[in-house]
Design a protein around this motif. Structure first.
Motif, PDB file in Angstrom:
ATOM      1  N   LYS A 253       0.797  -1.220   0.000  1.00  0.00           N
ATOM      2  CA  LYS A 253       0.000   0.000   0.000  1.00  0.00           C
ATOM      3  C   LYS A 253       0.832   1.274   0.000  1.00  0.00           C
ATOM      4  N   ARG A 254       1.956   1.292   0.703  1.00  0.00           N
ATOM      5  CA  ARG A 254       2.748   2.515   0.810  1.00  0.00           C
ATOM      6  C   ARG A 254       4.201   2.162   1.082  1.00  0.00           C
ATOM      7  N   VAL A 255       5.043   3.145   0.943  1.00  0.00           N
ATOM      8  CA  VAL A 255       6.456   2.942   1.245  1.00  0.00           C
ATOM      9  C   VAL A 255       6.848   3.864   2.382  1.00  0.00           C
ATOM     10  N   GLU A 256       7.761   3.390   3.210  1.00  0.00           N
ATOM     11  CA  GLU A 256       8.275   4.178   4.326  1.00  0.00           C
ATOM     12  C   GLU A 256       9.785   4.272   4.193  1.00  0.00           C
ATOM     13  N   THR A 257      10.333   5.435   4.535  1.00  0.00           N
ATOM     14  CA  THR A 257      11.777   5.615   4.452  1.00  0.00           C
ATOM     15  C   THR A 257      12.473   4.847   5.565  1.00  0.00           C
ATOM     16  N   THR A 258      13.636   4.303   5.220  1.00  0.00           N
ATOM     17  CA  THR A 258      14.511   3.732   6.236  1.00  0.00           C
ATOM     18  C   THR A 258      15.221   4.871   6.971  1.00  0.00           C
ATOM     19  N   ARG A 259      16.032   4.536   7.937  1.00  0.00           N
ATOM     20  CA  ARG A 259      16.790   5.580   8.650  1.00  0.00           C
ATOM     21  C   ARG A 259      17.698   6.329   7.674  1.00  0.00           C
ATOM     22  N   ALA A 260      18.332   5.574   6.757  1.00  0.00           N
ATOM     23  CA  ALA A 260      19.193   6.210   5.752  1.00  0.00           C
ATOM     24  C   ALA A 260      18.362   7.083   4.821  1.00  0.00           C
ATOM     25  N   GLY A 261      17.145   6.622   4.487  1.00  0.00           N
ATOM     26  CA  GLY A 261      16.274   7.407   3.632  1.00  0.00           C
ATOM     27  C   GLY A 261      15.861   8.717   4.272  1.00  0.00           C
ATOM     28  N   GLU A 262      15.621   8.679   5.580  1.00  0.00           N
ATOM     29  CA  GLU A 262      15.261   9.904   6.298  1.00  0.00           C
ATOM     30  C   GLU A 262      16.392  10.921   6.243  1.00  0.00           C
ATOM     31  N   VAL A 263      17.614  10.441   6.431  1.00  0.00           N
ATOM     32  CA  VAL A 263      18.770  11.343   6.390  1.00  0.00           C
ATOM     33  C   VAL A 263      18.938  11.926   4.988  1.00  0.00           C
ATOM     34  N   LEU A 264      18.862  11.073   3.965  1.00  0.00           N
ATOM     35  CA  LEU A 264      19.039  11.548   2.595  1.00  0.00           C
ATOM     36  C   LEU A 264      17.940  12.536   2.202  1.00  0.00           C
ATOM     37  N   TYR A 265      16.727  12.284   2.674  1.00  0.00           N
ATOM     38  CA  TYR A 265      15.615  13.167   2.302  1.00  0.00           C
ATOM     39  C   TYR A 265      15.883  14.614   2.699  1.00  0.00           C
ATOM     40  N   ARG A 266      16.428  14.831   3.901  1.00  0.00           N
ATOM     41  CA  ARG A 266      16.693  16.202   4.365  1.00  0.00           C
ATOM     42  C   ARG A 266      17.645  16.926   3.414  1.00  0.00           C
ATOM     43  N   TYR A 267      18.670  16.224   2.960  1.00  0.00           N
ATOM     44  CA  TYR A 267      19.633  16.843   2.044  1.00  0.00           C
ATOM     45  C   TYR A 267      19.076  16.937   0.627  1.00  0.00           C
ATOM     46  N   ALA A 268      18.312  15.923   0.228  1.00  0.00           N
ATOM     47  CA  ALA A 268      17.775  15.905  -1.137  1.00  0.00           C
ATOM     48  C   ALA A 268      16.831  17.078  -1.370  1.00  0.00           C
ATOM     49  N   VAL A 269      16.003  17.396  -0.371  1.00  0.00           N
ATOM     50  CA  VAL A 269      15.089  18.533  -0.503  1.00  0.00           C
ATOM     51  C   VAL A 269      15.877  19.808  -0.735  1.00  0.00           C
ATOM     52  N   GLN A 270      16.957  19.995   0.010  1.00  0.00           N
ATOM     53  CA  GLN A 270      17.784  21.198  -0.156  1.00  0.00           C
ATOM     54  C   GLN A 270      18.420  21.248  -1.538  1.00  0.00           C
ATOM     55  N   ILE A 271      18.917  20.105  -2.013  1.00  0.00           N
ATOM     56  CA  ILE A 271      19.573  20.057  -3.320  1.00  0.00           C
ATOM     57  C   ILE A 271      18.581  20.349  -4.436  1.00  0.00           C
ATOM     58  N   VAL A 272      17.405  19.723  -4.364  1.00  0.00           N
ATOM     59  CA  VAL A 272      16.377  19.937  -5.390  1.00  0.00           C
ATOM     60  C   VAL A 272      15.940  21.398  -5.403  1.00  0.00           C
ATOM     61  N   ASN A 273      15.733  21.966  -4.218  1.00  0.00           N
ATOM     62  CA  ASN A 273      15.322  23.371  -4.149  1.00  0.00           C
ATOM     63  C   ASN A 273      16.398  24.307  -4.676  1.00  0.00           C
TER      64      ASN A 273
END
Length: 301
Positions: free
Chosen positions: A52-72
């Motif tokens: 039904k859905r996907v959840e971030t792993t601990r590594a995914g959570e860390v990468l997400y914070r940086y990825a948002v900044q890079i994309v922006n």
């Protein structure tokens, strides 16, 4: 690496590969391929997947914070280059509370789109609280709201005057009266918006000003639903004068005012303080504030 990061951010926010693919205009296998390439690049698993859905792993959570900044930052860089070249392009993300989104924003955008056809426009509709939250969390560039918001981290600029008026069905006992007295309203059932709505906040202010406490209230989640409920004889309502232009012309509702009282309110633009203002956003806010445009938008009665 920017595009795989954009795909990754979208999957995190949509919590679903299919919805992310739809948002990005990609196939689901292509989205999965981009995520696999990121996992290979970083050597970690980024998501825990189920049906039904996907959840971030601990590594995914860390990468997400940086990825948002890079994309922006990539978007800002592209927009800065476009602005330097004098181009009004890119994406403009607008949020609007329901009354504005349904009855005012389409008119604004019809003018804006004619002037700036190369700007990709996306619109989010929600109540005032939702739109303010989206502005604070960078989900939209600019919001148009009808209720009060916390000014701590937001720029707030009034752009249009509204008025709350009383609407009743054509068969109502007060329908033939242009102005009613407070005593006329004491036994009425009032149709109102949900908590968090800018209109709901203003209506509660109207009740306090008039010194009345409705004996019965019925809540609806949209202005259109309120109008239809009033037309059906379920009750009466205080509503934005902008939202009843069609009904007035068709004669399906009666608009009344309360003797010796008026209930004006401003519609306001909001955006996050210290936000990077793209050329597309600057042109939209300038156009929305313009006196000439205001004259085009005044409702006809």
């Amino acid at each position: 690496m920017q595009f795989p990061l954009l795909v990754f951010v979208t999957v995190v926010e949509k919590k679903n590969f299919s919805r992310a693919a739809e948002s990005l205009n990609m196939t689901q296998p292509a989205v999965s391929q981009q995520i696999h390439s990121l996992e290979d690049y970083y050597g970690v698993k980024l998501f825990e997947r189920n049906s039904k859905r996907v959840e971030t792993t601990r590594a995914g959570e860390v990468l997400y914070r940086y990825a948002v900044q890079i994309v922006n930052l990539q978007r800002e860089a592209q927009q800065a280059v476009n602005d330097l070249m004098g181009l009004v392009t890119g994406k403009l993300m607008i949020g609007a509370s329901l009354t504005i989104g349904e009855y005012v924003l389409p008119r604004l955008l019809s003018v804006y789109a004619r002037h700036y056809p190369d700007v990709e426009i996306s619109v989010t509709i929600g109540n005032t609280e939702v739109i303010a939250d989206h502005a604070l969390n960078n989900r939209i560039d600019v919001g148009l709201v009808e209720g009060p918001v916390n000014p701590a981290n937001l720029v707030i600029t009034p752009f249009l005057e509204d008025e709350m008026v009383l609407i009743v069905p054509t068969t109502h006992r007060l329908a033939a009266i242009g102005r009613v007295h407070i005593e006329d309203l004491l036994e009425e059932t009032f149709i109102i918006r949900e908590s968090g709505s800018g209109t709901r906040f203003i209506v509660e202010e109207v009740f306090r000003t008039l010194g009345i406490q409705p004996k019965r209230e019925i809540q609806f989640g949209s202005t259109q639903a309120i109008k239809e409920a009033v037309e059906a004889g379920l009750g009466v309502s205080f509503i934005s004068i902008w939202s009843v232009q069609k009904e007035i012309k068709l004669g399906t509702l009666r608009v009344l005012r309360v003797h010796n009282h008026s209930f004006p309110r401003p519609f306001s633009m909001i955006w996050k303080k210290k936000q990077l203002e793209t050329r597309a956003m600057k042109e939209f806010t300038a156009m929305t504030e313009s006196i000439d445009l205001h004259s085009r938008l005044v409702p006809e009665f």
